[in-house]
Design an enzyme around this catalytic site. Structure first.
Site, PDB file in Angstrom:
ATOM      1  N   ASP A  22       0.862  -1.201   0.000  1.00  0.00           N
ATOM      2  CA  ASP A  22       0.000   0.000   0.000  1.00  0.00           C
ATOM      3  C   ASP A  22       0.889   1.238   0.000  1.00  0.00           C
ATOM      4  O   ASP A  22       1.630   1.474   0.957  1.00  0.00           O
ATOM      5  CB  ASP A  22      -0.887  -0.030   1.264  1.00  0.00           C
ATOM      6  CG  ASP A  22      -1.564   1.315   1.502  1.00  0.00           C
ATOM      7  OD1 ASP A  22      -1.873   1.613   2.681  1.00  0.00           O
ATOM      8  OD2 ASP A  22      -1.753   2.056   0.513  1.00  0.00           O
ATOM      9  N   ASN A  24      -0.218   4.518  -0.381  1.00  0.00           N
ATOM     10  CA  ASN A  24      -0.819   5.803   0.038  1.00  0.00           C
ATOM     11  C   ASN A  24      -1.514   5.716   1.392  1.00  0.00           C
ATOM     12  O   ASN A  24      -2.331   6.569   1.731  1.00  0.00           O
ATOM     13  CB  ASN A  24      -1.809   6.288  -1.037  1.00  0.00           C
ATOM     14  CG  ASN A  24      -2.965   5.317  -1.208  1.00  0.00           C
ATOM     15  OD1 ASN A  24      -2.966   4.231  -0.598  1.00  0.00           O
ATOM     16  ND2 ASN A  24      -3.943   5.682  -2.018  1.00  0.00           N
ATOM     17  N   ASP A  26      -3.897   4.007   2.705  1.00  0.00           N
ATOM     18  CA  ASP A  26      -5.330   3.763   2.949  1.00  0.00           C
ATOM     19  C   ASP A  26      -5.575   2.316   3.376  1.00  0.00           C
ATOM     20  O   ASP A  26      -6.717   1.887   3.516  1.00  0.00           O
ATOM     21  CB  ASP A  26      -6.164   4.095   1.690  1.00  0.00           C
ATOM     22  CG  ASP A  26      -5.843   3.166   0.512  1.00  0.00           C
ATOM     23  OD1 ASP A  26      -6.482   3.303  -0.540  1.00  0.00           O
ATOM     24  OD2 ASP A  26      -4.945   2.302   0.657  1.00  0.00           O
ATOM     25  N   ASP A  30      -1.891  -1.310  -3.725  1.00  0.00           N
ATOM     26  CA  ASP A  30      -2.172  -0.596  -4.977  1.00  0.00           C
ATOM     27  C   ASP A  30      -1.011  -0.765  -5.968  1.00  0.00           C
ATOM     28  O   ASP A  30       0.030  -1.319  -5.632  1.00  0.00           O
ATOM     29  CB  ASP A  30      -2.415   0.884  -4.676  1.00  0.00           C
ATOM     30  CG  ASP A  30      -1.363   1.450  -3.723  1.00  0.00           C
ATOM     31  OD1 ASP A  30      -1.738   1.974  -2.653  1.00  0.00           O
ATOM     32  OD2 ASP A  30      -0.160   1.306  -4.034  1.00  0.00           O
ATOM     33  N   ASP A  99      -5.568 -11.050 -15.008  1.00  0.00           N
ATOM     34  CA  ASP A  99      -6.637 -11.967 -14.637  1.00  0.00           C
ATOM     35  C   ASP A  99      -7.858 -11.657 -15.507  1.00  0.00           C
ATOM     36  O   ASP A  99      -8.302 -10.503 -15.542  1.00  0.00           O
ATOM     37  CB  ASP A  99      -6.994 -11.789 -13.148  1.00  0.00           C
ATOM     38  CG  ASP A  99      -7.440 -13.105 -12.507  1.00  0.00           C
ATOM     39  OD1 ASP A  99      -6.958 -13.425 -11.407  1.00  0.00           O
ATOM     40  OD2 ASP A  99      -8.266 -13.797 -13.139  1.00  0.00           O
ATOM     41  N   ASP A 201     -10.240 -16.858 -15.341  1.00  0.00           N
ATOM     42  CA  ASP A 201     -11.041 -17.238 -14.181  1.00  0.00           C
ATOM     43  C   ASP A 201     -12.175 -18.194 -14.559  1.00  0.00           C
ATOM     44  O   ASP A 201     -12.966 -17.881 -15.446  1.00  0.00           O
ATOM     45  CB  ASP A 201     -11.637 -15.954 -13.595  1.00  0.00           C
ATOM     46  CG  ASP A 201     -12.241 -16.164 -12.234  1.00  0.00           C
ATOM     47  OD1 ASP A 201     -11.493 -16.513 -11.312  1.00  0.00           O
ATOM     48  OD2 ASP A 201     -13.460 -15.989 -12.098  1.00  0.00           O
ATOM     49  N   GLU A 260      -8.193 -21.272 -15.480  1.00  0.00           N
ATOM     50  CA  GLU A 260      -8.508 -21.793 -14.147  1.00  0.00           C
ATOM     51  C   GLU A 260      -9.749 -22.658 -14.316  1.00  0.00           C
ATOM     52  O   GLU A 260     -10.800 -22.160 -14.739  1.00  0.00           O
ATOM     53  CB  GLU A 260      -8.790 -20.671 -13.142  1.00  0.00           C
ATOM     54  CG  GLU A 260      -8.903 -21.220 -11.734  1.00  0.00           C
ATOM     55  CD  GLU A 260      -9.978 -20.574 -10.894  1.00  0.00           C
ATOM     56  OE1 GLU A 260     -10.892 -19.945 -11.466  1.00  0.00           O
ATOM     57  OE2 GLU A 260      -9.918 -20.675  -9.659  1.00  0.00           O
ATOM     58  N   HIS A 335      -4.763 -17.124  -4.064  1.00  0.00           N
ATOM     59  CA  HIS A 335      -5.607 -16.314  -3.175  1.00  0.00           C
ATOM     60  C   HIS A 335      -6.863 -17.034  -2.716  1.00  0.00           C
ATOM     61  O   HIS A 335      -7.650 -16.480  -1.941  1.00  0.00           O
ATOM     62  CB  HIS A 335      -5.970 -15.022  -3.909  1.00  0.00           C
ATOM     63  CG  HIS A 335      -6.788 -15.293  -5.113  1.00  0.00           C
ATOM     64  ND1 HIS A 335      -6.289 -15.943  -6.232  1.00  0.00           N
ATOM     65  CD2 HIS A 335      -8.091 -15.074  -5.376  1.00  0.00           C
ATOM     66  CE1 HIS A 335      -7.245 -16.087  -7.117  1.00  0.00           C
ATOM     67  NE2 HIS A 335      -8.350 -15.573  -6.628  1.00  0.00           N
ATOM     68  N   ASP A 336      -7.066 -18.268  -3.210  1.00  0.00           N
ATOM     69  CA  ASP A 336      -8.238 -19.058  -2.797  1.00  0.00           C
ATOM     70  C   ASP A 336      -7.855 -20.231  -1.904  1.00  0.00           C
ATOM     71  O   ASP A 336      -8.743 -20.918  -1.383  1.00  0.00           O
ATOM     72  CB  ASP A 336      -8.938 -19.670  -4.021  1.00  0.00           C
ATOM     73  CG  ASP A 336      -9.557 -18.641  -4.928  1.00  0.00           C
ATOM     74  OD1 ASP A 336      -9.645 -18.910  -6.149  1.00  0.00           O
ATOM     75  OD2 ASP A 336      -9.926 -17.559  -4.443  1.00  0.00           O
TER      76      ASP A 336
HETATM   77  O1  TEU Z   1     -12.299 -19.194  -8.149  1.00  0.00           O
HETATM   78  C1  TEU Z   1     -12.993 -20.237  -8.798  1.00  0.00           C
HETATM   79  C2  TEU Z   1     -13.086 -21.373  -7.922  1.00  0.00           C
HETATM   80  O2  TEU Z   1     -12.666 -22.459  -8.193  1.00  0.00           O
HETATM   81  C3  TEU Z   1     -13.753 -21.080  -6.640  1.00  0.00           C
HETATM   82  O3  TEU Z   1     -15.038 -21.682  -6.711  1.00  0.00           O
HETATM   83  C4  TEU Z   1     -12.955 -21.668  -5.551  1.00  0.00           C
HETATM   84  O4  TEU Z   1     -13.176 -23.057  -5.588  1.00  0.00           O
HETATM   85  C5  TEU Z   1     -13.422 -21.022  -4.301  1.00  0.00           C
HETATM   86  O5  TEU Z   1     -13.003 -19.721  -4.410  1.00  0.00           O
HETATM   87  C6  TEU Z   1     -12.839 -21.733  -3.132  1.00  0.00           C
HETATM   88  O6  TEU Z   1     -13.779 -22.678  -2.770  1.00  0.00           O
HETATM   89  C7  TEU Z   1     -12.208 -18.044  -8.996  1.00  0.00           C
HETATM   90  C8  TEU Z   1     -11.373 -16.999  -8.283  1.00  0.00           C
HETATM   91  O7  TEU Z   1     -10.052 -17.496  -8.116  1.00  0.00           O
HETATM   92  C9  TEU Z   1     -12.037 -16.717  -6.970  1.00  0.00           C
HETATM   93  O8  TEU Z   1     -11.249 -15.824  -6.182  1.00  0.00           O
HETATM   94  C10 TEU Z   1     -13.375 -16.085  -7.260  1.00  0.00           C
HETATM   95  O9  TEU Z   1     -14.067 -15.908  -6.033  1.00  0.00           O
HETATM   96  C11 TEU Z   1     -14.227 -16.988  -8.172  1.00  0.00           C
HETATM   97  O10 TEU Z   1     -13.502 -17.550  -9.267  1.00  0.00           O
HETATM   98  C12 TEU Z   1     -15.350 -16.165  -8.790  1.00  0.00           C
HETATM   99  O11 TEU Z   1     -14.782 -15.246  -9.691  1.00  0.00           O
HETATM  100 CA    CA Z   2      -3.460   2.036  -1.148  1.00  0.00          CA
END
Ligand code: TEU
Ligand code: CA
Length: 562
Positions: A22, A24, A26, A30, A99, A201, A260, A335-336
């Site tokens: 980050d 700035n 907040d 970013d 993405d 995605d 994905e 991130h998931d």
């Molecule tokens: O995630 C798709 C996906 O496989 C999700 O259903 C995943 O299994 C879930 O986030 C965990 O159970 C993609 C993105 O990576 C995710 O961040 C998004 O929330 C989702 O699609 C909708 O765009």
């Molecule tokens: Ca920021």
């Protein structure tokens, strides 16, 4: 596959902009924060950055709900900042992959606003609207990935619209050629801007079976959408059309594309990544990250007993299945997903760094493209939260609300949520042991992991034996050893840990007469290395700590060339 493409020997680094840096104050990461940190990426040696969404978005699903595909959300900065980031990365020979979220848009996207304006709207067919059943209920029984029905009723028109994810993420209708052409035009606009590819995605959900039939009923009483939506009848056709309309428009450039594809199987994954079919270069499949999940209820407290041997065996099955024609993506984190040290490694203070290195060495020993998720190069671990108020992810919040309606308490759900919730991966990047971990001078949008005091870049970059330095060596090795990129794969020993005594994990790669053997110990006890897996004269090209032939210490990994 052609091994000469620019991305073949590169490792991809995923940035989740909201939590990276980050600039700035907040409390939200970013683009300028990323620009200020590109040298961290150059030091690590990654060759590609995959940026999670930075487009205009109401942030209902942290940017995976897009309201303008060709605008940068002001939270992250401006298009000028974006162009500066592209230049900064390209200067360091780091490519940028964006993405692409086109299975659905935000409900605030002008396309949807127009589509929802009435049955006669010119864009009505850009989304998936259906009449209620005669009794007024939803058109089918599908359960959303974010709990509840996948249908939202629109009073004004008396119809439902489909949303596999949140109700603010209406699914686009890919059967409509106007939708597809609008998406292809947008993609070309980004390539024109210097982008080097896309991560797509849930791209295998875009072709739905006609009639949108009910799915098999799961633990929540509603049906799964996977059977009717995953790897659907026109999935490969759409990918091939996208390739022709977008990537073939630039014959003098090559791009990196990764789909994905939750719920994909080997056969479809092989089709996707077979270069002769000109679809995508590789996919993120989900079998290994599903081994410890209950289908239909990822937060279930009871979990299949998943052992590292199962993980090794599944990775090996995909190596075998993709063979010489397909191409694997190699990932443990994003991130998931929860942090791999907490999920499969050893979180204890004495072992967590060692297990981070051992897991990295295991993954990168496979044939394919490795992905490093921000913080994974430091060995970051899961969050220790116990209060619902600490969580931000709507997947968790919706789940808890849905279960509460069934009389189940948060306390009862916490163990299952703690293990695999997505906030585990979304806490701010840990740059230093300062109060804001060097991520922000303000209040972070999501609390820092208290472990930031011990686990941070400042304590690892340039420090021999650190997780960061091990990743730096591992990533550099991929550029030095053709066998690591092009070698075939043989799993010598999947057995990792059995009740009586741990055994070594061993794989062998072979290419043009050169062999690489990777050995790892996924337990705290020392293990013997059988003679046959440490050939006489073998050269140690990578080791997570000092090694003596014949034995691996706790959570140690070694690569041998011979
Ligand atoms: O995630 C798709 C996906 O496989 C999700 O259903 C995943 O299994 C879930 O986030 C965990 O159970 C993609 C993105 O990576 C995710 O961040 C998004 O929330 C989702 O699609 C909708 O765009
Ligand atoms: Ca920021």
């Amino acid at each position: 596959p052609q091994l000469d493409q620019w991305w073949r020997d590169r490792v991809v680094y995923q940035i989740y902009p909201r939590s990276f840096a980050d600039s700035n104050g907040d409390g939200i990461g970013d683009l300028r924060g990323i620009i200020e940190r590109v040298d961290h990426l150059a030091e690590l040696g990654v060759g590609v950055v995959w940026l999670s969404p930075i487009y205009a978005s109401p942030q209902d699903d942290n940017g995976y709900d897009i309201s303008d595909y060709q605008a940068i959300d002001p939270t992250f900065g401006t298009l000028a900042d974006f162009d500066e980031l592209v230049a900064a990365l390209h200067e360091r020979d780091i490519r940028l992959v964006m993405d692409l979220v086109v299975n659905h848009t935000s409900d605030e996207h002008p396309w949807f606003v127009e589509s929802a304006s009435g049955r006669e709207s010119a864009k009505r067919d850009w989304y998936i609207w259906r009449d209620p059943k005669p009794d007024g209920s939803e058109p089918n029984n599908w359960e959303s990935f974010f709990s509840g029905p996948t249908w939202q009723f629109d009073e004004a028109s008396g119809q439902y619209y489909l949303h596999l994810f949140s109700r603010k993420q209406p699914d686009l209708n890919w059967e409509n050629p106007q939708v597809r052409q609008a998406i292809y035009a947008m993609m070309r606009w980004w390539l024109q801007r210097g982008v080097d590819g896309f991560r797509m995605d849930v791209i295998n959900l875009i072709s739905k079976v006609k009639g949108l039939p009910d799915g098999p009923v799961g633990p929540t009483g509603r049906g799964s959408c996977f059977e009717a939506c995953a790897n659907g009848p026109r999935f490969h056709e759409f990918l091939a059309e996208m390739h022709r309309e977008v990537f073939d428009a630039y014959p003098d450039r090559t791009f990196l594309t990764v789909g994905e594809t939750p719920g994909i199987g080997l056969d479809d994954a092989l089709k996707c990544s077979d270069p002769a079919r000109r679809e995508v270069d590789m996919v993120f499949q989900f079998e290994h990250v599903g081994l410890d999940n209950n289908p239909g209820d990822k937060f279930a407290v009871e979990r299949p007993d998943m052992r590292l041997a199962d993980l090794a065996g599944n990775l090996a099955a995909w190596q075998e299945g993709m063979g010489e024609v397909g191409w694997n993506s190699l990932y443990f984190e994003n991130h998931d997903q929860p942090r791999s040290v907490s999920r499969w490694g050893d979180e204890a203070e004495e072992w967590r760094a060692k297990s981070a290195k051992a897991l990295a060495g295991m993954l990168h020993a496979h044939r394919g493209t490795p992905y490093v998720y921000q913080g994974q190069e430091l060995g970051m671990i899961n969050v220790p939260w116990t209060k619902l108020s600490e969580f931000r992810d709507l997947e968790v919040l919706n789940y808890v609300a849905a279960r509460a309606a069934e009389g189940r308490s948060f306390a009862e759900l916490l163990p299952g949520i703690a293990r695999v919730n997505r906030d585990n991966a979304r806490t701010p990047m840990q740059w230093s042991d300062e109060p804001g971990a060097g991520f922000t001078t303000g209040e972070p949008w999501l609390a820092l992991n208290p472990a930031a005091r011990e686990i941070n870049a400042a304590a690892q970059v340039g420090v021999a034996g650190s997780v960061f330095e091990f990743y730096r060596e591992l990533i550099a090795l991929r550029r030095e050893l053709p066998v690591l990129v092009a070698g075939d794969f043989e799993l010598l020993s999947p057995a990792l840990i059995d009740a009586e005594r741990p055994t070594v994990w061993a794989v062998r790669r072979t290419f043009e007469g050169e062999q690489l053997t990777a050995l790892a110990n996924f337990s705290r006890e020392d293990v013997d290395i059988p003679e046959q897996w440490w050939p006489a004269g073998a050269e140690v090209v990578l080791t997570s700590e000092d090694v003596t032939a014949g034995q691996l210490r706790g959570w140690q990994v070694v690569y041998l060339r011979h």
